[in-house]
Design an enzyme around this catalytic site. Structure first.
Site, mmCIF file in Angstrom:
data_model
loop_
_atom_site.group_PDB
_atom_site.id
_atom_site.type_symbol
_atom_site.label_atom_id
_atom_site.label_comp_id
_atom_site.label_asym_id
_atom_site.label_seq_id
_atom_site.Cartn_x
_atom_site.Cartn_y
_atom_site.Cartn_z
ATOM 1 N N GLY A 71 42.058 30.391 17.839
ATOM 2 C CA GLY A 71 41.830 28.960 17.709
ATOM 3 C C GLY A 71 42.716 28.311 16.653
ATOM 4 N N ASN A 151 31.991 22.806 13.924
ATOM 5 C CA ASN A 151 31.615 24.197 13.678
ATOM 6 C C ASN A 151 30.557 24.357 12.600
ATOM 7 O OD1 ASN A 151 33.862 23.209 12.106
ATOM 8 N ND2 ASN A 151 34.017 25.238 11.197
ATOM 9 N N ALA A 201 38.559 33.274 21.839
ATOM 10 C CA ALA A 201 37.718 34.198 22.617
ATOM 11 C C ALA A 201 36.534 34.740 21.831
ATOM 12 C CB ALA A 201 38.573 35.362 23.125
ATOM 13 N N CYS A 326 35.564 30.039 7.325
ATOM 14 C CA CYS A 326 36.929 29.770 6.856
ATOM 15 C C CYS A 326 36.927 29.177 5.465
ATOM 16 C CB CYS A 326 37.624 28.793 7.788
ATOM 17 S SG CYS A 326 37.780 29.473 9.431
#
Lengths: 382, 382
Positions: A71, A151, A201, A326
């Site tokens: 991504g 997210n 994925a 992240c």
């Protein structure tokens, strides 16, 4: 100790069927799809089939699908690649304050290359005001990027409506949407007015290290990597067919089970929140339920430091997060929680569900969370 | 039909032990290493161990190791990242005519960004003339890139000597070496005067989609991708620990078996060439044996079209190549074969050995190749 994994937005465990498939593919289809011999050609044909299948799932053409390392690379390819290639048309970029770092940091990098960027605020629900966005469009605007599902909070934007309105202002403005947390979880936007999207994925039970980039035919783009002529030259490097095949299977399973997964996630989310209330836990939703992906639950807790609760729960084998993986190590309030002006920023936690998450798991989580919160509050108030 | 796979420079089949390890890791260590909870932290610790192990194998520090999606990304990161970050020091780049496309095309792209590039020719052996290279260094030269082992002919450069001589001219010139075909195959250059190198896992029996980039501490570089703070911010994106662990194991096995593999490859190469002579096949070596990796055999055949021979052999289950997989589909003479001014460019084929390649396999290949060549020549001469 039974493990309860509720950090599926960071990464979902690989599905059993997908693991079996990638293991088989590593052995059977190891040849380089770019090799000239028939063994390479066989893999190339299979790769084409996977690409066509994923294209069909997205309702686009196979030639519009590119595989990346994930991504982050897909979002960078969209932002950097489209902006650089369309610079003669203008230098103004529009995005939102709650985008993933791979969009926000790419956009910020472009400032150093002479682009003018504008980062739109969101309302307390985390939603972009379409009228405000439209009002920011200038003659030099070349790219607008709005993520489909956030997210951290799970908030959804009406991508179809936003893209349509942007195109109505000027049809040559390119519209990108980070769909990493949307695909296989909530209804995907129709790609009619959307020019490019990013998928990864490992958010849907596939392997890490493989992502998808959709780019509508005719949109100009500059590659980030240069080399062989793989993937029309846009993304060189030996094609990772085993991972592509695993991604295809994960996507197929995600789409086949989507309605069932969605309904189950909605029920589990409601059950969790009910149980929290039953347990007497005071919390604020960091995104309205009706506007959010049911796979992401982000709540603010008064008088609690999210990180402390997270570590208290992990001693019970329960894994939650304080926000994006992240960013979590930075140990400060995330840009998303700041952007929505959350009532309890320090006490905001994220639980993210996987396809395998059960009612029993979240019920147990709610009970233990209530317990831990009581203990922690006692400690705080001493 | 028994398959004889002689295209290991394009990609080597994944090793059994590596496959078992990655399968296990997909399941046991699926968490995101950037997650704040202990499950993520456990994977982060393991990731650090893998990084330290690979650093130790290379004789460098763990903080100098970055994981990428493969050799192509590593080379791009080196060329684009170092050039862009050091532009205030100069704009001149030096490389060779036989580099991998991921170096050559990255360098060519930089021309569009205002860099001046110089691509050195090689002698008929495929070797760079060090004196000529040194003579091209200008005050504005910031980066020199020379590959260790060429992927098409197998020719080796004396990277240590070249790097040392370059540094002797001016120690602030940055020296990169693409070591994708060297690592685990031939002796790696000492990294004393080498500032950065690229490796890829799938050339040594590891999985596709994972590469390594070594960058000496203190060298300025600009990221290609922007996002989270993974890998010191130089390479964001969810870290692909299963692939990293598999790469580590493949590297460990490659290094442990290196001497044995090297000797075996030398013997097999000699046996193959002897057998070709015994069979009466007329051929030219496209790189002198003593200057080449024994894992790559590139020969030119008179009156033969390489592609036709390749397809004739594949009907017997023998898989060879005409050159780099990255270029083979372009169906023309490769830039490497052109650069060495090969005597039979149209008839140049590459056989590349894997750790598992046996004497029986190459003997059979030589016999069948001789047969096919006779048939094809008869056809040509009709």
């Amino acid at each position: 100790m039974q493990e309860i994994y509720l950090d599926n937005a960071a990464t979902m465990p690989i599905l059993k069927e997908v693991l079996a498939e990638i293991t088989e593919t590593y052995q059977a289809d190891y040849a380089n799809p770019s090799s000239l011999h028939s063994k390479g050609y066989e893999v190339e044909k299979k790769m084409t089939k996977s690409r066509e299948h994923l294209a069909k799932i997205l309702g686009v053409s196979a030639s519009e699908i590119f595989f990346t390392s994930g991504g982050t690379e897909s979002n960078n390819l969209a932002i950097l690649g489209i902006a650089r290639a369309n610079r003669q048309k203008g230098n103004h970029l529009l995005t939102t304050a709650i985008e993933h770092p791979s969009v926000l940091e790419a956009v910020r990098h472009l400032e150093k290359e002479g682009f003018v960027i504008e980062i739109l605020p969101v309302d307390p629900a985390g939603r972009v005001d379409i009228e405000e966005l439209l009002s920011k469009i200038r003659p030099e605007t070349i790219l607008v990027s709005v993520m489909a599902v956030n997210n951290e909070t799970g908030v959804m934007q009406d991508i179809e409506a936003i893209a349509q309105r942007v195109k109505a202002v000027r049809c040559d403005i390119i519209f990108h949407s980070d769909c990493v947390q949307a695909f296989g979880k909530v209804r995907m936007p129709m790609l009619k007015n959307v020019d490019s999207i990013s998928l990864g994925a490992h958010k849907i039970g596939g392997p890490k290290g493989i992502g998808l980039f959709y780019l509508k035919k005719g949109i100009k783009i500059e590659a980030l990597l240069f080399g062989g002529k793989h993937q029309s030259g846009l993304r060189p490097g030996t094609e990772n067919y085993p991972a592509v095949r695993a991604f295809e299977l994960a996507a197929e399973l995600a789409i086949a089970g989507q309605q069932q997964h969605f309904i189950k996630a909605e029920q589990i989310r409601q059950l969790f929140l009910n149980e929290l209330s039953v347990q007497g836990v005071d919390y604020r939703l960091n995104a309205p339920l009706e506007l959010s992906s049911p796979f992401i639950i982000n709540i603010g807790l008064p008088d609690i430091r999210a990180e402390v609760l997270l570590h208290a729960l992990e001693t019970e084998g329960i894994y939650i997060s304080t926000g994006s993986a992240c960013q979590s190590k930075k140990n400060r309030i995330s840009h998303v929680i700041e952007a929505i002006r959350a009532e309890y920023p320090e006490g905001s936690i994220r639980l993210s569900l996987g396809y395998q998450t059960s009612e029993a798991e979240v019920r147990q989580t709610a009970v233990l969370m209530a317990e831990k919160i009581k203990q922690l509050r006692r400690f705080v108030r001493k």
